[in-house]
Design a protein around this motif. Structure first.
Motif, PDB file in Angstrom:
ATOM      1  N   LEU A  64       0.826  -1.207   0.000  1.00 15.56           N
ATOM      2  CA  LEU A  64       0.000   0.000   0.000  1.00 15.56           C
ATOM      3  C   LEU A  64       0.861   1.257   0.000  1.00 15.56           C
ATOM      4  O   LEU A  64       0.575   2.222  -0.736  1.00 15.56           O
ATOM      5  N   LEU A  65       1.918   1.269   0.797  1.00 21.93           N
ATOM      6  CA  LEU A  65       2.806   2.419   0.823  1.00 21.93           C
ATOM      7  C   LEU A  65       3.537   2.586  -0.507  1.00 21.93           C
ATOM      8  O   LEU A  65       3.707   3.714  -1.000  1.00 21.93           O
ATOM      9  N   ASN A  66       3.963   1.464  -1.087  1.00 19.40           N
ATOM     10  CA  ASN A  66       4.597   1.539  -2.408  1.00 19.40           C
ATOM     11  C   ASN A  66       3.628   2.086  -3.447  1.00 19.40           C
ATOM     12  O   ASN A  66       3.991   2.925  -4.273  1.00 19.40           O
ATOM     13  N   ALA A  67       2.379   1.599  -3.390  1.00 16.43           N
ATOM     14  CA  ALA A  67       1.375   2.065  -4.348  1.00 16.43           C
ATOM     15  C   ALA A  67       1.098   3.549  -4.166  1.00 16.43           C
ATOM     16  O   ALA A  67       0.896   4.283  -5.151  1.00 16.43           O
ATOM     17  N   ALA A  68       1.079   4.034  -2.917  1.00 16.95           N
ATOM     18  CA  ALA A  68       0.840   5.455  -2.672  1.00 16.95           C
ATOM     19  C   ALA A  68       1.954   6.308  -3.265  1.00 16.95           C
ATOM     20  O   ALA A  68       1.702   7.361  -3.883  1.00 16.95           O
ATOM     21  N   VAL A 114       2.605  -1.843 -14.805  1.00 13.30           N
ATOM     22  CA  VAL A 114       2.034  -1.656 -13.480  1.00 13.30           C
ATOM     23  C   VAL A 114       1.473  -0.249 -13.331  1.00 13.30           C
ATOM     24  O   VAL A 114       0.409  -0.046 -12.760  1.00 13.30           O
ATOM     25  N   PHE A 115       2.168   0.733 -13.890  1.00  7.14           N
ATOM     26  CA  PHE A 115       1.790   2.134 -13.699  1.00  7.14           C
ATOM     27  C   PHE A 115       1.033   2.730 -14.880  1.00  7.14           C
ATOM     28  O   PHE A 115       0.488   3.828 -14.766  1.00  7.14           O
ATOM     29  N   PHE A 116       1.023   2.053 -16.007  1.00  8.38           N
ATOM     30  CA  PHE A 116       0.448   2.633 -17.222  1.00  8.38           C
ATOM     31  C   PHE A 116      -0.242   1.566 -18.054  1.00  8.38           C
ATOM     32  O   PHE A 116       0.022   0.365 -17.894  1.00  8.38           O
ATOM     33  N   ALA A 117      -1.146   2.028 -18.914  1.00 10.92           N
ATOM     34  CA  ALA A 117      -1.799   1.125 -19.865  1.00 10.92           C
ATOM     35  C   ALA A 117      -0.825   0.856 -21.005  1.00 10.92           C
ATOM     36  O   ALA A 117      -0.381   1.792 -21.680  1.00 10.92           O
ATOM     37  N   ALA A 175      -7.618   1.752  -8.519  1.00 10.34           N
ATOM     38  CA  ALA A 175      -7.807   0.299  -8.608  1.00 10.34           C
ATOM     39  C   ALA A 175      -6.858  -0.305  -9.637  1.00 10.34           C
ATOM     40  O   ALA A 175      -6.316  -1.408  -9.436  1.00 10.34           O
ATOM     41  N   PHE A 176      -6.647   0.398 -10.730  1.00 13.50           N
ATOM     42  CA  PHE A 176      -5.723  -0.047 -11.785  1.00 13.50           C
ATOM     43  C   PHE A 176      -4.320  -0.217 -11.218  1.00 13.50           C
ATOM     44  O   PHE A 176      -3.664  -1.246 -11.418  1.00 13.50           O
ATOM     45  N   LEU A 177      -3.848   0.800 -10.479  1.00 16.31           N
ATOM     46  CA  LEU A 177      -2.495   0.776  -9.934  1.00 16.31           C
ATOM     47  C   LEU A 177      -2.346  -0.266  -8.832  1.00 16.31           C
ATOM     48  O   LEU A 177      -1.373  -1.031  -8.809  1.00 16.31           O
ATOM     49  N   LEU A 178      -3.306  -0.312  -7.906  1.00 13.95           N
ATOM     50  CA  LEU A 178      -3.202  -1.243  -6.786  1.00 13.95           C
ATOM     51  C   LEU A 178      -3.239  -2.702  -7.251  1.00 13.95           C
ATOM     52  O   LEU A 178      -2.510  -3.546  -6.731  1.00 13.95           O
ATOM     53  N   THR A 179      -4.079  -2.992  -8.220  1.00 12.80           N
ATOM     54  CA  THR A 179      -4.123  -4.357  -8.754  1.00 12.80           C
ATOM     55  C   THR A 179      -2.777  -4.740  -9.339  1.00 12.80           C
ATOM     56  O   THR A 179      -2.259  -5.843  -9.085  1.00 12.80           O
ATOM     57  N   GLY A 180      -2.189  -3.839 -10.111  1.00 11.66           N
ATOM     58  CA  GLY A 180      -0.875  -4.119 -10.685  1.00 11.66           C
ATOM     59  C   GLY A 180       0.186  -4.303  -9.626  1.00 11.66           C
ATOM     60  O   GLY A 180       1.020  -5.213  -9.716  1.00 11.66           O
ATOM     61  N   MET A 181       0.159  -3.461  -8.598  1.00  9.13           N
ATOM     62  CA  MET A 181       1.166  -3.538  -7.551  1.00  9.13           C
ATOM     63  C   MET A 181       1.062  -4.837  -6.759  1.00  9.13           C
ATOM     64  O   MET A 181       2.061  -5.516  -6.499  1.00  9.13           O
TER      65      MET A 181
END
Length: 297
Positions: free
Chosen positions: A73-77, A220-223, A98-104
């Motif tokens: 969660l901290l990494n995703a933030a 992870v961060f982009f489409a 949701a897109f970012l957290l799922t990837g992370m």
């Protein structure tokens, strides 16, 4: 009696003498079916070892097991601020949190399993030299340990995805299927890295750079399609190759299940199955081939 008569027999004659009397090396590699059966017979040891490592890992911290969830969660933030807000990575992506957290969460599962697998043999030499057991038990235990941590993280992820506007559907029942395929891939990759890590001393130094490159190449961060084809103006086949990356495939399929507006190419489903089967079979065979060499030197 001459000195020649008192000389010790040569190694070749010793080996021949041992074969003649039916003796075998104590650490001889068993046949693959026998090795598989030995692993199954030690399934309780593998599970107990994984669980005990999971409990002791955070026992020295104040928050304990909460770090299993807080770390991604901290990494995703951090990545959300850097890539989503500052660099504008959230443009053209519905429900970017949701897109970012799922990837992370999905990528972190593979990343941690592979990294732990690379150290599973070299970090347990005293155990390997003291006891006789199938060495594949160690990478398997490390994978189960990470899977146990992922179970908690996925519960948190489903809550966050719901809070951000996605509602549960029947497709969410496919989440365990994707995780099972990803676990199969992780086991195979962990076994390969475990064998490499047992002999390549510099692998632990190179692995963080490899993992970071893999992270940036997995969408992870982009489409992937939007960034590669529309923004970078690269050929379509470049995006296809990136989708076939195993980490990207599992991320995209999980996003397809959890995020209603996310529609990846159908090739990612085939890629997920292929990597799960290929990695497990090859990884198990590759690790087993060096079974009699682990712990030496």
């Amino acid at each position: 009696m001459s000195q020649l008569d008192n000389a010790p027999p040569e190694s070749g004659s010793l080996a021949e003498l041992a074969r003649r009397h039916g003796l075998r090396p104590a650490i001889a590699r068993p046949r693959l079916p026998v090795y598989t059966r030995q692993l199954w017979e030690r399934r309780h040891f593998i599970l107990t070892y994984a669980t005990s490592r999971n409990v002791s890992k955070y026992s020295g911290s104040a928050l304990g097991q909460l770090w299993q969830v807080l770390t991604p969660l901290l990494n995703a933030a951090i990545y959300y601020v850097m890539f989503g807000l500052i660099l504008g990575g959230s443009k053209n992506i519905d429900n970017y949190p949701a897109f970012l957290l799922t990837g992370m969460f999905v990528f972190t599962y593979t990343q941690r399993t592979v990294t732990a697998g690379a150290k599973s043999i070299s970090g347990n030499l005293s155990l390997i030299r003291a006891l006789h057991f199938p060495r594949a038990s160690l990478p398997l235990a490390y994978t189960i340990q990470e899977l146990q941590q992922l179970t908690i993280s996925m519960g948190v992820l489903l809550v966050i995805v719901t809070v951000t506007g996605e509602y549960p559907t029947w497709f969410w029942l496919m989440v365990p299927i994707v995780l099972a395929l990803q676990t199969s891939f992780n086991i195979g990759a962990g076994l390969v890295l475990a064998r490499l890590g047992s002999t390549l001393r510099d692998l632990s130094q190179l692995l963080p750079f490899i993992m970071r490159t893999w992270l940036y190449a997995s969408g992870v961060f982009f489409a992937i399609h939007d960034k590669v084809v529309n923004s970078a103006r690269l050929p379509e086949w470049v995006a296809t190759v990136m989708y076939l990356n195993p980490a990207a495939s599992y991320i995209e399929w999980m996003r397809d299940i959890l995020i209603g507006s996310h529609v990846p190419p159908r090739t990612v489903w085939v890629s997920c199955v292929f990597w799960a089967v290929f990695a497990l079979i090859f990884g198990f065979w590759y690790f087993w081939r060096a079974e009699d060499r682990y712990g030496r030197g």
